[in-house]
Structure formats: structure tokens, C-alpha cells
Design an enzyme around this catalytic site. Structure first.
Site, PDB file in Angstrom:
ATOM      1  CD  GLU A 186      43.256  81.533-108.443  1.00  0.00           C
ATOM      2  OE1 GLU A 186      44.327  80.840-108.781  1.00  0.00           O
ATOM      3  OE2 GLU A 186      42.577  81.497-107.604  1.00  0.00           O
ATOM      4  CD  GLU A 244      38.379  80.942-108.794  1.00  0.00           C
ATOM      5  OE1 GLU A 244      38.935  79.955-108.002  1.00  0.00           O
ATOM      6  OE2 GLU A 244      38.526  81.123-109.868  1.00  0.00           O
TER       7      GLU A 244
END
Ligand code: GCO
Length: 423
Positions: A195, A340
Site C-alpha cells: 500500500e 488483503e
């Protein structure tokens, strides 16, 4: 996206790439498939896994920017990470839990600050530790999916300017070369940076992550640098022994513009998602990380909502799996992996309900022809949720904060059954 990731984008110009339209029609149209590159590096098995990150479970990450951030006066972190889940000492037990769930993959991260505690100095003990973790996976038939950077920097890197330092891409490339040399022949997949869009947004815009800055221009520059870091790491890993897919993971969400905020949302998505999606075209895969949906007004993200919420304060929205996969597929030619997805909640029945619906959306996306190669539930353990400390519980397995005893929740057995039914 989390409450503490709220950012303002008012008055900002859409960048040169423009934003991917997020109308359902545009998303369904998808990226022209003939431009997809074939990917021989992927295993033919679909990866069914669960995910963790070093700093959130290992404990004792003292040589990192996060440790210092947590302990500084007036920190936005509600509590320090301390011993986390003590996984530095209990990783065998963690991998055994993954095996007991019948999963064929485990995503975890390496702590750069342990591997290279000082510039150019490689800690052999840390290397052997992570070799043990990778071997613990292999011995149980579990594919080790390794993230090289999951939010934390060694102090020496942070002190030199972190992601604003002109040397950062060189340093991360060198670190990736070390990881590739040591582990390239035994890992199953490599995620360069977790991220990067959140690292930039939270660290340089919302100021909730280190270094605690709030400045649009610095934020944009850091996004550029993170993409350069990713390229340097990808190139270094490509030269390593072994034949494993390499990509980055991106935080994505479903967004709903309100109050005529379409232009602001397009600007926001351009920095937050689209420029990263465009940067993946040369990669082997893109990791999609999705949890929820946000409304977006002229002032930025509108937190919360009228319906059911999770412990993070954002909507219960398992549909985000199908939405973000479709949006990513419309913008990038590479295969996708849900690296995720999960829910922070004290109510394990709510977790089961969320995962049940999320997996149905994953099934639908695959049936629609989206090239998805794996799904990783976040997270194996209740762990350190960054500035929110040990409050939100994402784990299939609870961890006693004093004894570190692991106790699988009913959702663990439920997830094992849901995966077994699909394998
Ligand atoms: C992130 C990270 C994880 C989080 C998870 C739950 O998205 O912030 O990759 O470290 O713990 O997403 O919020």
C-alpha cells in the site's frame, strides 16, 4: 481506507493520466484482454491464504520509524506496539495455524530494519530467522508470499529523509537485491511495497503515520518516489535466482461521489489509485486490498454511514471485493491477487457474515472472467492496527495480550471450510 486516512483533495487538478471512470459500465468493459501478458511465473494453484505484517505481529520493532513515532510526545498512535503477538519467537506456531486451516499460502513481511539495521550492514541472524520462517512454510506445503516493505522504515533511512530522500530508490533496490539473493529460490511471490498509496497519504497528507506531515506537494512527490522504489525493487528481484511473480499491493475501495463531488473524487482517485494502477503494467501481478466503501463529498471522504459499520467505523461492505477487482481489471493488464480483505470486529459472527459475502463476490468476479490468482484474508491474528493499537480485531485467531496464547475463533474453522469447499 480508514477513518484516520481521511484526506482533503479540494481544488486539486486531475493529473495527466486522467482518472479511470468508475461507472459500472466502464468497469465491466474491462482492460482489453488481448493486451494481457501471459504469466508463466504463477503457480497453477489458486492461492488461498491469510496475511500478516512483520511490525504488526513480531514485537520489539525498536529500530524503526514507527516505534519512534508511537513513543513520541503527542503521537496519534493510541498505544505502542510493544511485543505485538511475539511472532518473532512464535512463527512456527503461526505457520502451523495456517496449515491447520488447510490454506496453501501465507503472506507475511520482512522487517528491513532487522535485515539491514545500519546502512549496508546485513544482519545474518535476521536473514537466518526469515529463512526459518520460509522453510517452516515450505515444510508444510504452504507457499511463502513475502512483502518486503509493510509501512516501516529502518531509523537510518527515516533519519536520512525516508521517502523524500533522493537515495531511497537505490537503497530499497539494494535491500530487494539482498532479499532476492537470499530467498529468491524459496519464495512463491514477492510484494515489493504494501500500500504505497497509504504510506504517502497517511504519512504526508493526513499526518497519521510517520513522518506526520500534511502537505499536498510533498505527498505527490512521495507517491512518485514510491513508484520509483517499486521499479527499483522489481528490477532487483527480477535479477534474483528463482522464478516468482513480483508486484505491489494497493489499497482500494469503492467510492460514491455525493453533492456533485465527481471532479474531486476523480482527483483523489488519480493520486490514490490510478497512477499506481498504471505503474503496474510491467509487473507480474497487482495485489488488491479492499475492505469497504466510502462516500466522497467536496471536502473529501465522508466517514461512516447510515448502515452497518465495522469496528473501524467504516461501512460493512464485502461488495468492495467485486468492485475493486473490476476497477483494477479495467485499468491494468496484469493478473490480480486479493492480497488483503477482512473485517475488524469484536463480533465473530459478523466476521463470518462478511467473509461469506466477500467470497461470494470473489467467486462472481472469477466467473465474470477477471483474472484473479489468489485471496488472502486479513488477518491470521488479532494484531497491532497501527495508530489504532490493539483495538480493532481482524484475526481469525485471538491472541492473549499477556501470555500470547493463540485461540482460533469460530471464524477460523468457518474460513477453513469455505476454502476447502472451493479448492
Ligand atoms: C493496511 C495494511 C494492514 C492493516 C489492514 C487492516 O491496509 O493498513 O496493509 O496493515 O492492518 O489493512 O486495516
Amino acid at each position: 481506507m480508514k477513518k484516520w486516512r481521511n484526506q482533503m483533495v479540494r481544488g486539486r487538478r486531475v493529473g495527466r493520466h486522467g482518472a479511470t471512470p468508475c461507472t459500472p459500465q466502464a468497469i465491466r468493459r474491462g482492460y482489453p484482454r488481448e493486451m494481457s501478458r501471459s504469466n508463466a511465473r504463477f503457480s497453477s494453484d489458486f492461492y488461498w491464504g491469510t496475511a500478516t505484517a512483520a511490525y504488526q505481529i513480531e514485537g520489539g520493532g525498536t529500530n524503526t520509524d514507527w516505534w519512534r513515532f508511537e513513543h513520541r510526545e503527542g503521537s496519534s498512535a493510541v498505544e505502542p506496539s510493544g511485543d505485538a503477538c511475539d511472532s518473532w519467537h512464535r512463527y512456527e506456531e503461526d505457520v502451523e495455524l495456517v496449515r491447520s486451516l488447510g490454506l496453501n499460502a501465507y503472506r507475511f513481511s520482512l522487517e528491513w530494519a532487522r535485515i539491514e539495521p545500519r546502512p549496508g550492514e546485513i544482519d545474518r541472524g535476521a536473514i537466518e530467522h526469515y529463512r526459518g520462517l520460509i522453510e517452516a512454510c515450505r515444510a508444510r506445503g504452504i507457499a511463502p508470499v513475502v512483502t518486503l516493505h509493510h509501512f516501516t522504515l529502518p531509523l537510518w533511512v527515516a533519519d536520512a529523509g525516508g521517502f523524500e530522500c533522493p537515495d531511497i530508490a537505490t537503497w530499497m533496490g539494494a535491500y530487494a537485491a539482498t532479499v532476492g539473493r537470499e530467498f529468491g529460490s524459496s519464495i512463491a511471490m514477492a510484494c515489493t511495497i504494501n500500500e504505497p498509496n497509504v504510506v504517502a497519504a497517511m504519512g504526508y497528507l493526513a499526518s497519521f503515520f510517520p513522518p506526520g506531515v500534511s502537505d499536498w506537494d510533498r505527498y505527490v512527490a512521495v507517491n512518485e518516489n514510491l513508484r520509483a522504489c517499486h521499479r527499483a525493487m522489481r528490477d532487483a528481484l527480477s535479477d534474483a535466482p528463482g522464478d516468482f511473480p513480483i508486484g505491489l499491493t494497493l489499497s482500494m475501495a469503492e467510492y460514491e461521489p455525493v453533492e456533485g463531488a465527481e471532479a474531486e473524487l476523480a482527483t483523489y482517485l488519480d493520486e490514490m489509485e490510478d497512477r499506481y494502477l498504471d505503474a503496474t503494467a510491467e509487473d507480474d501481478f497487482l495485489g488488491v486490498q479492499c475492505y469497504t466503501k466510502h462516500r466522497f463529498g467536496p471536502e473529501g471522504l465522508i466517514w461512516g454511514g447510515d448502515g452497518e459499520l465495522t469496528a473501524m467505523g467504516y461501512p460493512f461492505w464485502p461488495q468492495s471485493v467485486a468492485y475493486t477487482l473490476a476497477r483494477a481489471a479495467a485499468r491494468t493488464p496484469v493478473p490480480l491477487v486479493v492480497t488483503e480483505n477482512g473485517i475488524g470486529t469484536d463480533d465473530d459472527d459478523q466476521r463470518i457474515r462478511y467473509l461469506d459475502q466477500a467470497l461470494a463476490h470473489l467467486d462472481a468476479a472469477r466467473r465474470d472472467g477477471i483474472d484473479v490468482r489468489g485471496y488472502f484474508q486479513w488477518s491470521l491474528l488479532d494484531n497491532f492496527e497501527w495508530t489504532l493499537g490493539y483495538g480493532p480485531k481482524f484475526g481469525l485467531v485471538s491472541v492473549d495480550r499477556t501470555s500470547f496464547t493463540r485461540t482460533p475463533k469460530p471464524s477460523a474453522a468457518w474460513f477453513a471450510r469455505a476454502v476447502a469447499a472451493r479448492r
